[in-house]
Design a protein around this motif. Structure first.
Motif, PDB file in Angstrom:
ATOM      1  N   ALA A 410       0.835  -1.118   0.028  1.00  0.00           N
ATOM      2  CA  ALA A 410      -0.013   0.092   0.228  1.00  0.00           C
ATOM      3  C   ALA A 410       0.905   1.072   0.034  1.00  0.00           C
ATOM      4  N   PHE A 411       2.037   1.181   0.727  1.00  0.00           N
ATOM      5  CA  PHE A 411       2.868   2.660   0.951  1.00  0.00           C
ATOM      6  C   PHE A 411       3.398   2.706  -0.602  1.00  0.00           C
ATOM      7  N   ARG A 412       3.938   1.439  -1.277  1.00  0.00           N
ATOM      8  CA  ARG A 412       4.483   1.607  -2.521  1.00  0.00           C
ATOM      9  C   ARG A 412       3.748   2.559  -3.598  1.00  0.00           C
ATOM     10  N   GLN A 413       2.132   1.699  -3.378  1.00  0.00           N
ATOM     11  CA  GLN A 413       1.343   2.561  -4.274  1.00  0.00           C
ATOM     12  C   GLN A 413       1.126   3.781  -4.153  1.00  0.00           C
ATOM     13  N   ILE A 414       1.078   4.338  -2.874  1.00  0.00           N
ATOM     14  CA  ILE A 414       0.592   5.532  -2.480  1.00  0.00           C
ATOM     15  C   ILE A 414       1.749   6.566  -2.282  1.00  0.00           C
ATOM     16  N   ALA A 415       2.989   6.189  -2.196  1.00  0.00           N
ATOM     17  CA  ALA A 415       4.169   7.072  -1.846  1.00  0.00           C
ATOM     18  C   ALA A 415       4.227   8.147  -3.016  1.00  0.00           C
ATOM     19  N   SER A 561     -12.166   2.895 -31.526  1.00  0.00           N
ATOM     20  CA  SER A 561     -11.241   1.580 -31.573  1.00  0.00           C
ATOM     21  C   SER A 561     -10.040   2.243 -30.942  1.00  0.00           C
ATOM     22  N   LEU A 562      -9.732   3.373 -31.309  1.00  0.00           N
ATOM     23  CA  LEU A 562      -8.214   4.096 -30.913  1.00  0.00           C
ATOM     24  C   LEU A 562      -8.274   4.178 -29.341  1.00  0.00           C
ATOM     25  N   VAL A 563      -9.330   5.006 -28.837  1.00  0.00           N
ATOM     26  CA  VAL A 563      -9.344   5.389 -27.418  1.00  0.00           C
ATOM     27  C   VAL A 563      -9.549   3.926 -26.578  1.00  0.00           C
ATOM     28  N   GLN A 564     -10.075   2.929 -27.191  1.00  0.00           N
ATOM     29  CA  GLN A 564     -10.063   1.653 -26.456  1.00  0.00           C
ATOM     30  C   GLN A 564      -8.812   1.101 -26.208  1.00  0.00           C
ATOM     31  N   ARG A 565      -8.150   1.134 -27.291  1.00  0.00           N
ATOM     32  CA  ARG A 565      -6.587   0.667 -27.303  1.00  0.00           C
ATOM     33  C   ARG A 565      -5.588   1.315 -26.254  1.00  0.00           C
ATOM     34  N   ILE A 566      -5.919   2.789 -26.424  1.00  0.00           N
ATOM     35  CA  ILE A 566      -5.219   3.558 -25.468  1.00  0.00           C
ATOM     36  C   ILE A 566      -5.571   3.455 -23.839  1.00  0.00           C
ATOM     37  N   VAL A 567      -6.898   3.221 -23.669  1.00  0.00           N
ATOM     38  CA  VAL A 567      -7.477   3.104 -22.248  1.00  0.00           C
ATOM     39  C   VAL A 567      -6.734   1.678 -21.749  1.00  0.00           C
ATOM     40  N   GLN A 568      -6.728   0.756 -22.590  1.00  0.00           N
ATOM     41  CA  GLN A 568      -6.104  -0.503 -22.184  1.00  0.00           C
ATOM     42  C   GLN A 568      -4.717  -0.126 -21.776  1.00  0.00           C
ATOM     43  N   ILE A 569      -3.941   0.631 -22.556  1.00  0.00           N
ATOM     44  CA  ILE A 569      -2.423   0.694 -22.033  1.00  0.00           C
ATOM     45  C   ILE A 569      -2.408   1.631 -20.974  1.00  0.00           C
ATOM     46  N   LEU A 570      -3.367   2.565 -20.996  1.00  0.00           N
ATOM     47  CA  LEU A 570      -3.049   3.468 -19.744  1.00  0.00           C
ATOM     48  C   LEU A 570      -3.420   2.649 -18.455  1.00  0.00           C
ATOM     49  N   TYR A 571      -4.307   1.838 -18.562  1.00  0.00           N
ATOM     50  CA  TYR A 571      -4.873   1.093 -17.452  1.00  0.00           C
ATOM     51  C   TYR A 571      -3.421   0.360 -16.894  1.00  0.00           C
ATOM     52  N   VAL A 572      -2.904  -0.739 -17.955  1.00  0.00           N
ATOM     53  CA  VAL A 572      -1.606  -1.363 -17.488  1.00  0.00           C
ATOM     54  C   VAL A 572      -0.645  -0.448 -17.072  1.00  0.00           C
ATOM     55  N   GLN A 573      -0.449   0.837 -17.508  1.00  0.00           N
ATOM     56  CA  GLN A 573       0.750   1.760 -17.146  1.00  0.00           C
ATOM     57  C   GLN A 573       0.428   2.133 -15.707  1.00  0.00           C
ATOM     58  N   ALA A 574      -0.906   2.582 -15.446  1.00  0.00           N
ATOM     59  CA  ALA A 574      -1.289   3.022 -14.076  1.00  0.00           C
ATOM     60  C   ALA A 574      -0.953   1.944 -13.045  1.00  0.00           C
ATOM     61  N   LEU A 575      -1.151   0.779 -13.371  1.00  0.00           N
ATOM     62  CA  LEU A 575      -0.991  -0.731 -12.545  1.00  0.00           C
ATOM     63  C   LEU A 575       0.694  -0.533 -12.233  1.00  0.00           C
ATOM     64  N   LEU A 576       1.633  -0.397 -13.203  1.00  0.00           N
ATOM     65  CA  LEU A 576       2.867  -0.353 -13.248  1.00  0.00           C
ATOM     66  C   LEU A 576       3.140   0.680 -12.324  1.00  0.00           C
ATOM     67  N   MET A 577       2.950   2.039 -12.478  1.00  0.00           N
ATOM     68  CA  MET A 577       3.372   3.035 -11.831  1.00  0.00           C
ATOM     69  C   MET A 577       3.166   3.120 -10.329  1.00  0.00           C
ATOM     70  N   GLY A 578       1.938   2.146 -10.069  1.00  0.00           N
ATOM     71  CA  GLY A 578       1.514   2.073  -8.662  1.00  0.00           C
ATOM     72  C   GLY A 578       2.153   0.912  -8.162  1.00  0.00           C
ATOM     73  N   HIS A 579       3.161   0.061  -8.725  1.00  0.00           N
ATOM     74  CA  HIS A 579       3.698  -1.023  -8.350  1.00  0.00           C
ATOM     75  C   HIS A 579       2.835  -2.270  -8.000  1.00  0.00           C
ATOM     76  N   TYR A 580       1.733  -2.131  -8.592  1.00  0.00           N
ATOM     77  CA  TYR A 580       0.797  -3.461  -8.583  1.00  0.00           C
ATOM     78  C   TYR A 580       1.245  -4.373  -9.508  1.00  0.00           C
TER      79      TYR A 580
END
Lengths: 612, 379
Positions: A410-415, A561-580
């Motif tokens: 939780a700390f990693r994700q929040i820091a 369809s482009l928005v859909q692809r970008i949302v997919q990538i941004l979702y995963v990027q957000a997980l990575l940024m949060g250390h999930y």
């Protein structure tokens, strides 16, 4: 139904050689353990004789005979009568110390009545000559026992002084244990603190195992020294006896456990959960040098050398029975350590800082149990915050309240995001820290303590106006449909930093809910129903940053369809940024999004001039 | 057959290994294993997925995350049944002993489901030709949790008549259960005599004496041996304070302090562990903590009526903490806040008690709710 048979009583058959094998391979960890058992018997016999005559002062001698590969243990103790030989030497589990010898059972060291069997690990025959001191007419007797369980007793027509001598002749494979050096080393190891003079004699030369002048005191006793040289003496004793240097020495006393000894502060950081192993003498005979539960569990920063007289060891000898007496003893010994630390804090803060560098974990553990100690030491506790390593005191100079996470993840994700919002968060996910923070709030109620989860950060973010929300409803619906099946709610907010397009936030319940969903995808209906019934549906949240240029372009882009692809990538990027950690499904989502984007960009190239 | 991703597999193994260094109940242990499960899934190795989930299940069982333990067990059982070529059929027999007694603690799990899982457990032991001792013993535990003491005793007697084998609980755990059964039956004198080896430390295990001491404390208190009970309080709290798994035991200790009229101590402990009430999912455990809170609030209200209660930091801290869970009062008057919280806690607790009783077809938990602090309630 079983037919009831007539009841007949039978006796267990004990295979003595099997039992000896069991002892040597499982209960006794060292092959020289016969020295301990025979010294123990000798010491108990001497103790019994002092009950008959208080002025009695005897000795124990060990004679090593190289030619015969033999050792003889001679004591001037109480000796045995024939009846006692039948009873105590031949019945396993019938310790001679239970009631028949003079005095109380607790005056003696042996407790289990299996000591003599240890001799059969190294010798094929035990020859014991004894004359009881209880009567002037007692005859000298010779008892010979063999590992097949047979023994004989003969009356000797010799003038033997009261006491006992035990002679062992080594089995061929045990001869290496019967040298003068080995016997001396074993006698010093096990019996170096016994209150009787002990000597090992070899080829007419005698060597003292202990200091015959000081057999009534312990080797760590410093009462004969001037106060100024006591610490140096103890440190040197610790270095010699445990073969390592220590940070400091703390005298230990417990009336309840009859404990007297020294605790040595380790000059290194022990692993968390490691258990200090202490050298413990029980009634002055070495019990073990790896006793674990003598001290309170938090005291893993010291290693002790102690004698105790009132605690009951387990048969394996590496621990004491967890009874009330042990608990009180632990408290009393814990108080010795605590007082040392408190005194050090007042007397020598620089030395305390050094100690804390090695042992902050143990001090935290102690602080949890002791309010006064907590108040004294809390300011110095080292903590991790999203602004780096610090101490609680420094943190509280910056903040009026404590904000902390209960978990490391939780700390990693929040820091990072918390730091961007100017929020100072403590990582209380490490051992003891969450409890310590809670306790801080209890003891200092003017400083509120609040545990935060990544999802709480969402509440700090700025909402869009109703009009803006309504305008971007389509994007929200599309993004939500892209993340269908990922238990994640899409939200649009404004937050700093502006270059961060998305932020993923989850809490403990959402994480558990996600794991439960993934783990029960394929299970049978019975289990699927059960898990669904107990599951608390909780979604994670992804915040799209309306203040981010990319996001603003994205939500207005006409190509779904482009928005859909970008949302997919941004979702995963957000997980990575949060250390999930990314699951296989999330990796698949990213892969799908990326290949879609590549296809989209390639589709456009046909209409443009080529560069080759 | 899918190829194993060796990097992910190594990561999963390393995370599992690191987790061994921490105690049950620590968030670090759970965090590491959560990551291990994800890495194991990515590795493609079924046996590693099983190992990671088995570890996570074990930690969940011993850390009070029962709902997660059930899901992990369901996965492990499914894999055991569908991939017997990789996972041995016996691998889930031991954990099935943990899982069955969890079920009646959730009011939403109905009797038919409990019976079906119990029957499934019996079938699996039978298939391996093992002693029925654990099957009957766990069935007895289920009955005792539901307050059906006749069946609990009957199945326990059946259990101990069966031979011991490698799947039987250890001597300490079995003895501990026998002692707690006596306590639940109100046979306190016998129970205290039987508990002596546990008190003396002759019998111990990972949860023994932790789960026994509060029960022994209650028995001694009921028999008027109050000084001994007080000694046990200290010994007990130290063992259970760091693990949510023991929330119902903490609840007993709070009630003990209420019965002793040490309201400040009760309030401090109650507020300290209040986050557990939000996190813990089994209804029975929630209800028992709420019952302790209710007893405490009633005692505080009594004192407030007698005007012997002052506004103190500890009282404010308790009420503030409770209001984060149950909602704040519309005015700051102390008596009003206490009264409102008492009624909110009672409403929530009685609802759960009613749900459990409806499923169990008795009134055991509702009667428990209405009993005074730290009092014995006959099933």
């Amino acid at each position: 139904m079983l037919k009831e048979a007539p009841t007949m009583e039978h006796r267990f058959q004990i295979n003595l050689s099997g039992l000896i094998d069991l002892l040597s391979n499982h209960l006794y960890t060292r092959p020289d353990v016969f020295v301990r058992e025979l010294l123990q018997n000798a010491s108990d016999a001497m103790q019994a004789r002092t009950r008959l005559a208080a002025e009695f002062s005897g000795s124990i001698e060990l004679h090593v005979d190289d030619d015969m590969h033999a050792v003889r243990f001679i004591d001037t103790g109480i000796g045995l009568t024939e009846e006692e030989m039948h009873r105590f030497l031949a019945v396993i589990g019938e310790s001679s110390k239970r009631g028949v010898w003079v005095g109380q059972a607790q005056d003696y060291i042996g407790q289990f009545g299996i000591g003599l069997l240890a001799c059969f690990i190294v010798a094929d025959e035990i020859e014991l000559v004894s004359r009881s001191a209880t009567s002037p007419d007692a005859p000298a007797l010779r008892w010979r026992g063999r590992p097949d369980g047979t023994y004989d007793i003969a009356v000797l027509d010799e003038d033997v002084p009261p006491g006992t001598s035990v002679r062992l002749i080594a089995k061929p494979e045990s001869r290496s244990l019967f040298t003068a050096d080995k016997v001396f080393a074993a006698a010093s190891y096990y019996g170096g603190v016994l209150p009787w003079p002990i000597e090992v004699t070899h080829k007419g030369q005698s060597k003292a195992v202990n200091d015959s002048e000081r057999t009534q005191t312990f080797p760590w006793d410093t009462s004969h020294l001037p106060v100024s040289s006591r610490k140096a003496f103890l440190m040197e004793f610790g270095r010699r006896s445990m073969d390592t240097a220590f940070f400091d020495a703390i005298p230990l006393v417990s009336e309840t456990g009859g404990v007297n000894g020294v605790a040595y502060v380790l000059e290194r950081t022990p692993a968390h959960n490691s258990k200090s192993k202490h050298r413990v003498y029980l009634k002055r005979m070495l019990l073990s040098d790896s006793v674990e539960n003598l001290l309170p569990p938090w005291a893993f920063f010291v290693q002790c050398v102690v004698n105790c007289s009132e605690l009951r060891p387990t048969a394996a000898r590496n621990a004491f029975h967890q009874d009330e007496k042990l608990q009180k003893t632990q408290e009393e010994l814990g108080a010795c350590l605590r007082n040392y630390l408190v005194d050090l804090a007042r007397r020598d803060p620089a030395q305390l800082q050094k100690l804390m560098a090695y042992h902050h974990m143990t001090l935290k553990a102690l602080a949890l149990e002791d309010d006064e100690f907590f108040k004294l030491f809390a300011p110095w506790f080292s903590i991790e915050t999203n602004y780096g390593q610090s101490t609680l005191q420094v943190y509280l100079e910056r903040n009026q309240r404590i904000l902390c996470t209960a978990g490391v993840d939780a700390f990693r994700q929040i820091a990072q995001i918390a730091a961007r919002q100017g929020i100072d968060v403590i990582n209380a996910g490490y051992v003891y820290d969450a409890e310590l923070m809670t306790k801080y709030g209890e003891l200092f109620p003017l400083t509120p303590v609040r545990f935060v989860e990544p999802s709480d950060i969402g509440h700090q973010l700025q909402n869009l106006s109703d009009e803006q929300e309504a305008r971007h409803q389509n994007f929200m619906q599309l993004a939500q449909s892209v993340l269908e099946g990922f238990a994640c709610t899409v939200k649009l907010k404004v937050f700093e930093p502006g270059d961060l397009p998305t932020l993923f936030a989850s809490n403990r319940d959402a994480n558990i809910s996600r794991q439960m969903t993934v783990s029960t995808e394929h299970v049978d209906d019975l289990w699927k129903d059960i898990v669904t019934q107990v599951k608390q549906e909780e979604n994670s949240e992804i915040y799209f940053n309306y203040g981010n240029a990319l996001v603003r372009r994205l939500i207005q882009h006409p190509d779904a369809s482009l928005v859909q692809r970008i949302v997919q990538i941004l979702y995963v990027q957000a997980l990575l940024m949060g250390h999930y950690p990314l699951s296989s499904r999330e990796l698949g989502l990213m892969s799908d999004g990326l290949s879609g984007l590549l296809e989209w960009s390639l589709m456009g190239t046909g209409e443009k001039p080529t560069w080759h | 057959m899918a190829l194993e991703n060796t990097t992910e597999a190594a990561l999963a193994r390393s995370l599992i290994s690191q987790s061994q260094e921490f105690d049950y109940g620590s968030s670090e242990k759970a965090d590491l294993l959560d990551r291990a499960v994800v890495a194991a899934d990515r590795s493609g190795s079924v046996s590693l997925q099983f190992d990671a989930r088995h570890e996570r299940m074990t930690v969940a069982v011993f850390s009070g995350e029962d709902e997660l333990a059930l899901a992990m067990y369901a996965w492990c059982q499914h894999i055991t049944d569908t991939r017997p070529d990789i996972i041995d059929q016996t691998s889930i027999l031991w954990p099935s002993k943990w899982i069955l007694p969890m079920l009646p603690e959730f009011s939403r799990i109905n009797q038919k489901q409990i019976d079906a899982i119990a029957a499934d457990m019996a079938k699996r032991y039978e298939a391996q030709n093992l002693s029925r001792r654990p099957v009957y013993a766990k069935r007895s535990e289920v009955y005792s949790i539901q307050g059906n003491m006749r069946q609990a005793r009957e199945f326990w007697d059946k259990a101990i008549a069966e031979p011991r084998d490698g799947y039987a609980d250890c001597a300490a755990c079995e003895h501990s259960y026998a002692v707690r059964l006596l306590a639940q039956e109100g046979r306190y004198e016998e129970m205290i005599t039987a508990a002596q080896p546990i008190l003396d430390g002759h019998l111990s295990c990972s949860q023994v004496p932790h789960i026994d001491l509060p029960q022994i404390m209650l028995a001694k208190y009921a028999l008027g041996r109050k000084d001994e009970a007080r000694e046990l309080y200290k010994r007990s709290y130290r063992l259970i304070r760091s693990n949510m798994e023991y929330i119902q035991l903490v609840a007993m200790l709070i009630e003990f302090k209420v019965a002793e009229s040490e309201l400040k101590e009760a309030a401090v402990v109650a507020a300290r562990h209040l986050p557990w009430l939000v996190q813990i999912k089994p209804d029975k455990l929630k209800m028992q903590y709420m019952r302790a809170l209710h007893c405490l609030l009633l005692a505080i209200a009594d004192k407030a009526e007698g005007k012997s209660l002052r506004v103190t930091e500890w009282l404010n801290s308790l009420l503030d903490a409770l209001e984060t869970v149950y909602g704040a009062a519309d005015n700051a008057d102390l008596a009003h806040r206490v009264k409102l919280l008492t009624s909110k806690v009672a409403e929530a607790g009685l609802t759960i008690a009613g749900n459990l009783d409806a499923r169990n077809a008795n009134d055991y938990f509702t009667r428990q709710w209405h009993a005074p602090a730290f009092a014995y309630v006959a099933p």
